[in-house]
Write a protein that holds these residues in place. Structure first.
Motif, PDB file in Angstrom:
ATOM      1  N   GLY B  15      80.452  12.100  30.521  1.00  0.00           N
ATOM      2  CA  GLY B  15      81.049  13.386  30.843  1.00  0.00           C
ATOM      3  C   GLY B  15      80.229  14.487  30.055  1.00  0.00           C
ATOM      4  N   VAL B  57      82.423   5.731  30.349  1.00  0.00           N
ATOM      5  CA  VAL B  57      83.507   6.635  29.484  1.00  0.00           C
ATOM      6  C   VAL B  57      83.198   7.933  29.521  1.00  0.00           C
ATOM      7  N   TYR B  58      84.491   8.669  29.611  1.00  0.00           N
ATOM      8  CA  TYR B  58      84.127  10.191  29.889  1.00  0.00           C
ATOM      9  C   TYR B  58      84.853  11.000  28.671  1.00  0.00           C
ATOM     10  N   ASP B  59      84.067  11.846  28.070  1.00  0.00           N
ATOM     11  CA  ASP B  59      84.592  12.636  27.070  1.00  0.00           C
ATOM     12  C   ASP B  59      83.621  13.933  27.325  1.00  0.00           C
ATOM     13  N   SER B  60      84.225  15.025  27.498  1.00  0.00           N
ATOM     14  CA  SER B  60      83.626  16.181  27.864  1.00  0.00           C
ATOM     15  C   SER B  60      83.280  17.240  26.414  1.00  0.00           C
ATOM     16  N   LYS B  68      89.837  22.392  29.789  1.00  0.00           N
ATOM     17  CA  LYS B  68      90.569  20.960  29.759  1.00  0.00           C
ATOM     18  C   LYS B  68      89.413  19.741  29.697  1.00  0.00           C
ATOM     19  N   ARG B  69      90.073  18.747  29.533  1.00  0.00           N
ATOM     20  CA  ARG B  69      89.184  17.480  29.090  1.00  0.00           C
ATOM     21  C   ARG B  69      88.952  16.565  30.513  1.00  0.00           C
ATOM     22  N   SER B  71      88.300  13.147  32.229  1.00  0.00           N
ATOM     23  CA  SER B  71      88.343  11.807  31.779  1.00  0.00           C
ATOM     24  C   SER B  71      87.885  10.895  32.812  1.00  0.00           C
ATOM     25  N   SER B  72      87.451  11.388  33.971  1.00  0.00           N
ATOM     26  CA  SER B  72      86.718  10.283  34.850  1.00  0.00           C
ATOM     27  C   SER B  72      85.297  11.066  35.712  1.00  0.00           C
ATOM     28  N   GLU B  75      87.348  13.201  38.538  1.00  0.00           N
ATOM     29  CA  GLU B  75      87.556  14.275  37.929  1.00  0.00           C
ATOM     30  C   GLU B  75      86.428  15.318  38.020  1.00  0.00           C
TER      31      GLU B  75
END
Lengths: 198, 261
Positions: B15, B57-60, B68-69, B71-72, B75
């Motif tokens: 991410g 795993v995604y976390d920007s 916004k965050r 998650s994939s 997205e």
């Protein structure tokens, strides 16, 4: 302002929809003839084979609805394969009748040029004179067939790929065909879309 | 005539946008959302995003609560495509047909395939039949070992037993629309392009070739642009660190009469 994008199962609509929304339009995806009647502006996108595309338009009666819309002078913009469908006929995998909104035919590049086919990438489209000359710019192309309008006066843009071909066409001031992808051509493309829809 | 393309390649890891060195070290450049916005605003010929996450795993790491965050990766693609009015290529770790279909449906114009070309050729072939050659980019990562080009998969860890001639035949036979040719050893090293290998690959292939790996200045682009028959020049790291480097490089290339947009 609303615009109808004809969804007949030929290719990816996400880019066209994103571009139209970005320039301020509300987009309706249209897959039935009665929906065509609700719109005064229509976009006919498409990627793929001409014959298959026409079969899809015919089997859903969208072909007649688009021709009716043209008779009511509604704005219709064909993009890429969508431009080719506006013409009278194509010789892609056999002979096929098109919508015939612009007189002329669609021919393959192969045989005409030694260059690599498909014609892919950024290339210049020029509008020789008149109100569209200021829209001459580089646009993004991906195609293996090209349109040949019967009437010289229907040519809107030309591009050189080994020879000069018609990369944009018009009929009257409501039918437009663009061989390149304005939705993938940065500001130049968005600006042209805006102008054609206005 | 068709113009040469100058193409930023962005690597997404978990991410985040990262820079990479020889496919191994990955330093975080920034939040995907901010970087996407920056690249979408430049007048770029084409963008390539490669997902190199191994963990999926995604976390920007949002650094702003208004953003916004993510998650994939789906997205991430939707976000990129929303304001991307240029050709968009997306890839990394693609192993099946539904993933290819999903990426193309969500706004990618092309997908990059690497390992699957060799591990499951039938899927690659099916994708070309379904979506057209223009939608499928073969990514070829290589090292030069004892003077020979050796191709690798799995982030540069597994060597393939093909000579460069055999690889060219394989790609033609499969029917891919384009090749992204990346030097693993030059990746992130800023030593310039491997002109010799690039020239060899371009001369053997009948389809467009985009070369990647090693650029540190516009001078490097110029050298690569002179390779006869080359279609595009790609770079990752250098676009991150220098102010307005994309438009400035373009202006320089055009001033040398090189055929860029």
């Amino acid at each position: 302002m609303k615009v109808g994008v004809v969804n007949y199962g030929m290719g990816n609509l996400a880019s066209v929809v994103n571009a139209l929304e970005f320039i301020g339009y509300t987009v309706d995806l249209i897959d039935a003839p009665e929906q065509v009647e609700k719109h005064s502006r229509l976009i006919l996108p498409g990627v793929g084979a001409f014959g298959k595309a026409m079969n899809r338009l015919r089997s859903s009666a969208l072909d007649k609805a688009i021709v009716n819309a043209s008779e009511q002078s509604k704005t219709i913009i064909g993009i890429c394969l969508g431009m080719q469908l506006l013409f009278s006929r194509s010789s892609e995998f056999g002979n096929h009748e098109g919508l015939n909104l612009i007189a002329g035919e669609v021919l393959p590049f192969s045989g005409e040029t030694d260059l690599r086919v498909p014609h892919l990438g950024w290339n210049e489209a020029r509008s020789p004179e008149g109100e569209f000359s200021e829209f001459s710019s580089d646009f993004y192309f991906v195609h293996s067939f090209y349109c040949v309008p019967t009437n010289e006066s229907d040519v809107l843009f030309t591009t050189n790929y080994g020879f000069e071909f018609c990369s944009g066409a018009k009929f009257g001031d409501h039918i437009y065909g663009l061989q390149f992808h304005p939705e993938k051509s940065q500001q130049a493309g968005l600006r042209l879309l805006k102008r054609l829809l206005s | 005539m068709v113009k040469l393309r100058l193409i930023p390649v962005l690597y997404i890891k978990n991410g985040l946008i990262v820079r990479s060195e020889r496919f191994q070290e990955h330093k975080i450049i920034g939040n995907l959302i901010n970087e996407v916005r920056r690249y979408n605003q430049w007048d770029i010929d084409e963008l390539v995003y490669i997902d190199i996450s191994r963990e999926r795993v995604y976390d920007s790491r949002r650094d702003d609560h208004k953003i916004k965050r993510i998650s994939s990766i789906d997205e991430a693609l939707n976000l990129i495509a929303k304001e991307c009015f240029m050709p968009l290529t997306f890839g990394g770790g693609i192993r099946d047909l539904p993933t290819i279909k999903k990426y193309l449906k969500n706004g990618a114009d092309k997908v990059v395939l690497n390992k699957i070309l060799h591990s499951n050729k039938a899927i690659a072939k099916q994708a070309i039949e379904l979506f057209g050659a223009q939608a499928i980019v073969a990514s070829l990562d290589y090292r030069v070992i004892r003077g020979e080009i050796v191709f690798f998969v799995d982030n540069g860890t597994q060597a393939l037993p093909y000579s460069v001639e055999e690889m060219a035949d394989f790609i033609h036979d499969l029917g891919c629309g384009e090749v992204l040719f990346t030097s693993i050893d030059n990746d992130g090293m800023g030593g310039g392009y491997d002109i010799k290998s690039i020239s060899k690959m371009v001369s053997l292939l009948k389809i467009p070739v985009v070369a990647c790996g090693g650029a540190i200045s516009a001078f490097d682009f110029m050298e690569a642009a002179k390779v006869p028959g080359i279609s595009g020049i790609a770079a990752g790291n250098m676009f991150h660190f220098t102010e307005n480097i994309y438009p400035r490089s373009k202006a320089k290339l055009k001033s040398k009469q090189l055929h860029f947009r």
